[in-house]
Design a protein around this motif. Structure first.
Motif, PDB file in Angstrom:
ATOM      1  N   THR A  35      78.876  23.149  22.252  1.00 39.45           N
ATOM      2  CA  THR A  35      80.018  23.690  21.527  1.00 39.45           C
ATOM      3  C   THR A  35      81.222  23.902  22.441  1.00 39.45           C
ATOM      4  OG1 THR A  35      79.065  25.914  21.808  1.00 39.45           O
ATOM      5  CG2 THR A  35      78.632  24.784  19.731  1.00 39.45           C
ATOM      6  N   ASP A  52      75.624  18.655  14.914  1.00 46.50           N
ATOM      7  CA  ASP A  52      74.480  19.513  15.231  1.00 46.50           C
ATOM      8  C   ASP A  52      73.239  18.771  14.760  1.00 46.50           C
ATOM      9  OD1 ASP A  52      72.552  21.414  15.580  1.00 46.50           O
ATOM     10  OD2 ASP A  52      73.780  23.069  14.828  1.00 46.50           O
ATOM     11  N   ALA A  58      69.741  24.587  12.942  1.00 50.54           N
ATOM     12  CA  ALA A  58      71.126  24.512  13.403  1.00 50.54           C
ATOM     13  C   ALA A  58      71.638  25.864  13.887  1.00 50.54           C
ATOM     14  CB  ALA A  58      72.008  24.012  12.268  1.00 50.54           C
ATOM     15  N   ASP A  61      77.125  26.155  14.300  1.00 50.60           N
ATOM     16  CA  ASP A  61      78.068  26.863  13.440  1.00 50.60           C
ATOM     17  C   ASP A  61      78.090  28.352  13.756  1.00 50.60           C
ATOM     18  OD1 ASP A  61      75.466  27.021  12.560  1.00 50.60           O
ATOM     19  OD2 ASP A  61      75.937  26.916  10.427  1.00 50.60           O
ATOM     20  N   HIS A  71      75.527  21.129   4.335  1.00 50.01           N
ATOM     21  CA  HIS A  71      74.884  20.698   5.564  1.00 50.01           C
ATOM     22  C   HIS A  71      74.384  19.268   5.416  1.00 50.01           C
ATOM     23  CE1 HIS A  71      71.067  21.345   3.508  1.00 50.01           C
ATOM     24  NE2 HIS A  71      71.448  22.578   3.226  1.00 50.01           N
ATOM     25  N   VAL A  95      82.721  19.937  12.355  1.00 47.70           N
ATOM     26  CA  VAL A  95      81.313  20.194  12.641  1.00 47.70           C
ATOM     27  C   VAL A  95      80.455  19.676  11.498  1.00 47.70           C
ATOM     28  CG1 VAL A  95      79.579  21.949  13.170  1.00 47.70           C
ATOM     29  CG2 VAL A  95      81.943  22.243  13.972  1.00 47.70           C
ATOM     30  N   SER A  97      77.063  20.224  10.242  1.00 48.08           N
ATOM     31  CA  SER A  97      75.970  21.173  10.416  1.00 48.08           C
ATOM     32  C   SER A  97      74.657  20.574   9.949  1.00 48.08           C
ATOM     33  CB  SER A  97      76.259  22.461   9.640  1.00 48.08           C
ATOM     34  OG  SER A  97      75.156  23.336   9.700  1.00 48.08           O
ATOM     35  N   SER A 100      69.866  25.349   8.421  1.00 51.83           N
ATOM     36  CA  SER A 100      68.815  26.150   9.043  1.00 51.83           C
ATOM     37  C   SER A 100      67.677  26.389   8.054  1.00 51.83           C
ATOM     38  CB  SER A 100      69.374  27.502   9.510  1.00 51.83           C
ATOM     39  OG  SER A 100      70.354  27.310  10.514  1.00 51.83           O
TER      40      SER A 100
END
Length: 286
Positions: A35, A52, A58, A61, A71, A95, A97, A100
């Motif tokens: 990052t 990512d 992930a 973020d 995502h 980004v 992502s 998660s």
């Protein structure tokens, strides 16, 4: 020349560049480094995409203090166009992502890889620099993402277990994904001498047993400002720009950019990654 000025001077007019940040084990600061590298390159004026690739786990973020609405899983399910998935981070970083808690993403199927290729191919003309925060270890997703990049930045700590796992990563990536060169970043290191010693051990055993080359990319000092920045969900190079670790990160970026990329992305990202998939499938059948 000041590292920040050097970064700006080294970025002008270059073709798309793709760097994957990887490690043999978790807990060595890989995502924090990814990052902050993205921030430094974007701050110098480049259009940066941060992927990512730690699918299902992930945290890029979170480190950047952003909350993506979508995502990668949404892209793979064909529910959302890839451009709508990209979230905006500091200094205009985009980004992608990984989401998660999504167990099914930790092992991409071949069809999902093809969909990912098509989605990323759409973005190629929109960016100057792609940084891939890959998973740790030597799993299939690691081989896929790191093997597709032009350059691999391997993060290793002085701990013996980290060195062992880093060697395992170099072995797997060189033998199964065709990665022949690794830049090695030691994090954290008490001194330049310690970092050089760590690199020397890894480089020595790699030169002896593997067909891969390692280059020393530098080291990051132990700095409490990293923890403070993580807790505040800001890149350390923004939160504490004059800290020892921020200046060290600037030097690492300048060192990486001084050397031209080893290969061009002839045919585009989709071509390169599709070729990797074909080679992987051929090895599986052999």
């Amino acid at each position: 020349m000041d590292p920040r000025e050097e970064i700006q001077s080294l970025l002008g007019g270059e073709p798309l560049r793709v760097i994957a940040v990887t490690s043999g084990k978790g807990g060595v600061g890989k995502s924090t480094i990814s990052t902050n590298l993205a921030v430094l390159v974007a701050r110098a004026g480049s259009r940066v995409l941060l992927v990512d690739a730690d699918l299902g786990l992930a945290n890029a973020d979170i480190l950047l203090g952003i909350r993506p609405r979508h995502h990668l899983g949404d892209v793979l399910r064909l529910e959302v166009p890839v451009r709508d998935v990209l979230a905006e981070g500091p200094h205009g970083i985009r980004v992608l992502s990984a989401g998660s808690g999504l167990q099914h993403l930790t092992q991409l199927a071949e069809l999902e890889k093809l969909r990912l290729l098509g989605a990323l191919d759409e973005l190629e003309e929109e960016f100057d620099f792609v940084i891939v925060d890959s998973p740790a270890g030597i799993g299939d997703n690691v081989l896929f993402f790191v093997g597709a990049a032009q350059e691999a930045l391997l993060v290793v700590s002085p701990e013996p277990t980290s060195l062992t796992d880093a060697y395992a990563a170099v072995k797997a990536l060189s033998q199964s994904a065709g990665v022949r060169h690794f830049d090695v970043l030691v994090n954290p290191a008490a001194s330049e001498a310690q970092a050089r010693e760590v690199f020397g051990k890894l480089e020595g055993i790699t030169r002896r047993f593997l067909e891969a080359q390692l280059s020393y990319a530098g080291h990051l000092p132990r700095d409490e400002n990293v923890h403070r920045a993580v807790m505040s969900q800001r890149p350390v190079v923004d939160a504490y720009p004059l800290s020892p670790v921020s200046r060290a990160l600037e030097g690492v970026v300048a060192n990486l950019l001084r050397r031209p990329p080893p290969t061009r992305l002839d045919g585009g990202l989709k071509f390169l990654w599709h070729r990797l998939m074909l080679e992987s499938a051929a090895r599986a059948r052999a």
